[in-house]
Design a protein around this motif. Sequence first.
Motif, PDB file in Angstrom:
ATOM      1  N   GLN A   1       9.203  -8.668   4.288  1.00  0.00           N
ATOM      2  CA  GLN A   1       8.639  -7.474   3.444  1.00  0.00           C
ATOM      3  C   GLN A   1       9.651  -6.439   2.401  1.00  0.00           C
ATOM      4  O   GLN A   1      10.786  -6.190   2.859  1.00  0.00           O
ATOM      5  CB  GLN A   1       7.340  -7.133   4.578  1.00  0.00           C
ATOM      6  N   GLN A   2       8.664  -5.317   1.699  1.00  0.00           N
ATOM      7  CA  GLN A   2       9.242  -4.549   0.883  1.00  0.00           C
ATOM      8  C   GLN A   2      10.297  -3.907   1.558  1.00  0.00           C
ATOM      9  O   GLN A   2      11.397  -3.406   1.778  1.00  0.00           O
ATOM     10  CB  GLN A   2       8.973  -4.329  -0.069  1.00  0.00           C
ATOM     11  N   GLU A   3       9.568  -3.146   2.252  1.00  0.00           N
ATOM     12  CA  GLU A   3      10.126  -2.007   3.391  1.00  0.00           C
ATOM     13  C   GLU A   3      10.765  -2.657   4.419  1.00  0.00           C
ATOM     14  O   GLU A   3      12.224  -1.867   4.644  1.00  0.00           O
ATOM     15  CB  GLU A   3       8.621  -1.675   4.863  1.00  0.00           C
TER      16      GLU A   3
ATOM     17  N   ALA B   1      13.501  -4.649   3.527  1.00  0.00           N
ATOM     18  CA  ALA B   1      14.441  -4.817   2.910  1.00  0.00           C
ATOM     19  C   ALA B   1      15.270  -3.764   2.649  1.00  0.00           C
ATOM     20  O   ALA B   1      16.808  -3.457   2.134  1.00  0.00           O
ATOM     21  CB  ALA B   1      14.279  -4.962   1.122  1.00  0.00           C
ATOM     22  N   GLN B   2      14.354  -2.703   1.925  1.00  0.00           N
ATOM     23  CA  GLN B   2      15.096  -1.623   2.128  1.00  0.00           C
ATOM     24  C   GLN B   2      14.998  -0.957   3.422  1.00  0.00           C
ATOM     25  O   GLN B   2      16.173  -0.130   3.535  1.00  0.00           O
ATOM     26  CB  GLN B   2      13.615  -0.133   1.695  1.00  0.00           C
TER      27      GLN B   2
ATOM     28  N   LEU C   1      19.472  -5.868  -2.735  1.00  0.00           N
ATOM     29  CA  LEU C   1      18.530  -5.404  -2.731  1.00  0.00           C
ATOM     30  C   LEU C   1      18.227  -5.594  -4.437  1.00  0.00           C
ATOM     31  O   LEU C   1      18.295  -5.333  -5.397  1.00  0.00           O
ATOM     32  CB  LEU C   1      17.064  -4.111  -2.642  1.00  0.00           C
TER      33      LEU C   1
ATOM     34  N   THR D   1      11.026  -6.510  -6.158  1.00  0.00           N
ATOM     35  CA  THR D   1       9.942  -6.011  -5.852  1.00  0.00           C
ATOM     36  C   THR D   1       9.179  -7.603  -5.788  1.00  0.00           C
ATOM     37  O   THR D   1       9.588  -7.651  -7.447  1.00  0.00           O
ATOM     38  CB  THR D   1       9.396  -5.027  -6.190  1.00  0.00           C
TER      39      THR D   1
ATOM     40  N   ARG E   1       2.264  -8.790  -4.169  1.00  0.00           N
ATOM     41  CA  ARG E   1       1.792  -9.151  -2.674  1.00  0.00           C
ATOM     42  C   ARG E   1       0.849 -10.795  -4.127  1.00  0.00           C
ATOM     43  O   ARG E   1      -0.120 -11.812  -2.356  1.00  0.00           O
ATOM     44  CB  ARG E   1       1.438  -8.292  -2.398  1.00  0.00           C
TER      45      ARG E   1
ATOM     46  N   SER F   1       4.281  -5.424  -0.937  1.00  0.00           N
ATOM     47  CA  SER F   1       4.305  -5.917  -1.716  1.00  0.00           C
ATOM     48  C   SER F   1       5.704  -6.536  -0.837  1.00  0.00           C
ATOM     49  O   SER F   1       6.059  -6.239   0.705  1.00  0.00           O
ATOM     50  CB  SER F   1       5.154  -5.042  -2.542  1.00  0.00           C
ATOM     51  N   SER F   2       6.447  -7.850  -1.410  1.00  0.00           N
ATOM     52  CA  SER F   2       7.686  -8.405  -0.766  1.00  0.00           C
ATOM     53  C   SER F   2       8.887  -7.576  -1.386  1.00  0.00           C
ATOM     54  O   SER F   2       8.695  -6.983  -2.530  1.00  0.00           O
ATOM     55  CB  SER F   2       7.191  -9.913  -0.698  1.00  0.00           C
ATOM     56  N   ALA F   3      10.138  -8.290  -1.327  1.00  0.00           N
ATOM     57  CA  ALA F   3      11.443  -7.772  -1.876  1.00  0.00           C
ATOM     58  C   ALA F   3      12.928  -8.839  -1.872  1.00  0.00           C
ATOM     59  O   ALA F   3      12.088  -9.467  -1.007  1.00  0.00           O
ATOM     60  CB  ALA F   3      12.097  -6.237  -2.052  1.00  0.00           C
TER      61      ALA F   3
END
Length: 282
Positions: free
Chosen positions: A153-155, A157-158, A184, A187, A190, A200-202
């Motif tokens: 999940q993007q969050e 990864a951040q 990183l 992105t 989805r 979204s993912s990353a």
Amino acid sequence: MLDPALPSEANALLRAHGLRPRKRWGQNFLCDRNVLDRIVRAAALTSGDHVLEIGPGLGALTRALAGQAASVTAVEIDPLLEPILRETTGGLPNVRLVFGDFLKLDLGSLLEEAFGGGPGVVAANIPYYITSPLIERLMGQKGRICRMVLLVQQEFAQRLAARPGTDEYGSMSVFAQYHCRVELLGTVSRHVFVPPPEVSSAIVRLTPALPGTVAVQDEARFFRLVRAAFSQRRKTLLNTLSTAEAGLSRAEAEALLRRCGIDPGRRGETLSLEEFARLAAG
């Protein structure tokens, strides 16, 4: 043979086997050749590399990895996907399927079987709910791993890549950045999943550092202080370190911070890895 990298054919595979993606295991199958290629490139595979894939799903990433690596050992928790995986990877002699819960398998034995005598590569498209325990488990065996390429999940990864002083920076940031070089890599929409997740993912690449990215003599003390410092984000270090978790009285916490040249009025989210290492050594 139906191609699991194409959304229409992934759906056809599921229908042919009377299956639907299961929310229980956060199943969102990646069905996009461009993203698959990005993950494989990030893994920087050679023909001699051995790969452990966690969560192969329908086998789209498995097939892409098998085209570049010496072998792929793919661990899938859902036994209902076995017929699909045997169908989509059946013509690949360098793919080995393992059915079980990665978090419960004997990891040392699994890595020995997947990698043989040397270190190998980990690749995974993993659901958010197991990301933290999965990474923590892999870090316990990081000496056996060259690099990890994860689609998360993007969050999250951040959070892994976050810098001090940002809202995303936390104990998981420090944990990951101590154990690995974190990159990183971009992105992922989805809309390239079946079914599409809500966010979204990353793609993130983790390259293990031995013993760590900063010098720490007592890792247990280091991470105990990190957890305490982030336990109450709005409180100062003097308050968060004056706790049973940190094992310090208020006077001891203040003395430690002053010895290390750190203002007791700062918050944990402002400290760099090097400053946490100073605290652990102090």
